[in-house]
Design an enzyme around this catalytic site. Structure first.
Site, short mmCIF file in Angstrom:
data_model
loop_
_atom_site.label_atom_id
_atom_site.label_comp_id
_atom_site.label_asym_id
_atom_site.label_seq_id
_atom_site.Cartn_x
_atom_site.Cartn_y
_atom_site.Cartn_z
CG HIS A 131 -2.30 0.59 0.88
ND1 HIS A 131 -3.39 -0.19 0.54
CD2 HIS A 131 -2.75 1.87 0.86
CE1 HIS A 131 -4.44 0.59 0.33
NE2 HIS A 131 -4.07 1.84 0.50
CG ASP A 141 0.48 -0.48 -6.03
OD1 ASP A 141 0.99 -0.06 -4.99
OD2 ASP A 141 -0.50 0.07 -6.55
#
Length: 442
Positions: free
Chosen positions: A322, A353
């Site tokens: 995150h 990511d």
């Protein structure tokens, strides 16, 4: 760069954007309105936004060590250039969940985009449509699902070399003109969850991506300092997906009128974790609604969980921490990637990511085995400056950066030469990454 007689390849010559900028400056004196150097871009974004808007996207968990670890991991992996390789035609195309796309890049889901521009998610959704690369909408978005879908289609209707690459022949509930995915924050009211799945599918979002690392927001001191939770303030933004959901409004609409945090507190960041048992139910529901389209777990940081995702019927995972916003002191996502690829790289589609800033970062994540790379803060910083124009400039710059890197580093094809090619990178355990501002600048 000589733009004449350039052989046409499978993907556009994204690199020509560099020449476009140079010629515009030389012939008309027109320069870019802001820097796309990531550090300078972040700093200028801070000057553009108020504190609540800036820190929502840029706050990190705890001391920010995980965010720092993400960037340091990219520094430690080094690209090994090749020479005298025919890279006159690059092939940056790849296929992601049945969608042929012009580059292995997608817009990561980021919530509450109205903090950065009045049109919110409509801005990046449209630019993603223009470019033909996937846009992923967050459940914490500040525009209704249906409106975001229309914006994405509006961008896709602006035909150009980039979005003309897109091909898809599978099922789609909303006749989408471009690739778009939906990121789900799952509450504990199954009727609302099913309503969100159905709305997403009917609006043309054909991949479901469940975030599993954010049952509640991490401890982010820079948000704590200014009580940065926009949902509790007057004229709150971020409730738009809930306020446009017929099931949620029928059950909780009156409560939402009295408590502007009702949607976010009960259906998004509710603080009540789900387990793998619930994933079985959710995958089954999505498959029923979508006719079997892919289900993805976002928040994988180790091989054991990656294997569990496969065993529970997922087709893909997002390797992410995150962006350092949830667990301080966690492993860098890039450091977690090789072990995960070893475990499930031949079974699952892997999206990377966290901490991506440049074309070189994209290249490194792909070489370590990711099939595509999601970027988030970059496009938010761009839209914070000039809305559509700023978002477009940042994303076209990233595509040009990657295209030029492949040209000069000697790698012609993303799928043949880069993805999973560990010979293209080398790990360097020593050295200290440059600190903020330690680069050439005006």
């Amino acid at each position: 760069m000589d733009p004449t007689n350039k052989p046409k390849g499978p993907s556009p010559h994204f690199s020509l954007y560099q020449r476009e900028i140079f010629r515009r400056g030389g012939e008309t004196g027109q320069l870019p309105h802001f820097s796309v150097h990531p550090e300078e871009l972040q700093e200028s974004t801070k000057a553009k936004l108020n504190d609540r808007s800036y820190f929502y996207a840029n706050s990190n968990a705890g001391l920010g060590w995980t965010d720092r670890a993400n960037r340091e991991a990219f520094y430690r992996w080094r690209i090994i250039p090749r020479t005298l390789v025919d890279t006159n035609v690059r092939d940056m195309t790849t296929t992601l969940f049945g969608h042929k796309i012009p580059a292995p890049i997608l817009f990561a889901p980021i919530g509450i985009n109205k903090l950065y521009h009045p049109l919110g998610e409509l801005v990046p959704a449209k630019i993603a449509g223009e470019l033909g690369i996937p846009y992923c909408l967050s459940t914490a978005g500040s525009q209704p699902i249906e409106d975001v879908a229309r914006a994405n289609d509006a961008g896709a209707a602006i035909k150009n070399e980039s979005n003309s690459v897109h091909e898809y022949s599978g099922p789609n509930g909303g006749n989408a003109q471009g690739p778009r995915f939906y990121q789900l924050y799952m509450g504990h009211d199954d009727e609302i969850t099913i309503s969100l799945l159905e709305r997403a599918w009917k609006s043309g979002f054909d991949v479901m991506m469940l975030t599993t690392d954010t049952w509640q927001l991490g401890w982010r001191p820079t948000d704590i300092n200014i009580a940065n939770y926009v949902f509790y303030y007057p004229n709150a933004v971020g409730n738009e997906i809930g306020a446009s959901d017929p099931v949620f409004m029928k059950k909780y609409g009156e409560e939402l009128k009295k408590d502007s945090g009702k949607w976010i507190d009960s259906s998004v960041w509710h603080g009540k974790a789900h387990t793998w048992e619930k994933i079985d139910w959710l995958v089954k529901q999505w498959k029923r609604i979508s006719g079997g389209r892919p289900f993805v777990i976002k928040g994988i940081q180790n091989a054991e969980d990656a294997v569990l995702a496969y065993e529970h019927g997922c087709e893909g995972i997002v390797v992410t921490n995150h962006a350092g916003r949830q667990v301080d002191g966690a492993i860098a996502s890039l450091d977690a990637l090789p072990e995960i690829v070893e475990a499930v790289g031949d079974k699952l589609t892997i999206i990377y990511d966290s901490g991506v800033r440049t074309g070189a970062d994209v290249f490194k994540a792909l070489a370590l085995g990711a099939h595509a790379v999601a970027v988030g803060r970059l496009y938010v910083w761009g839209m914070s400056h000039e809305g559509e124009a700023g978002c477009r400039h940042v994303m076209r710059s990233l595509l040009a950066d990657l295209d030029i890197l492949m040209t000069v580093a000697g790698y012609a094809s993303i799928e043949k030469d880069v993805i999973g090619n560990k010979k293209a990178v080398k790990y360097n355990p020593s050295g200290t990454p440059p600190g903020p501002g330690e680069h050439a600048h005006l």
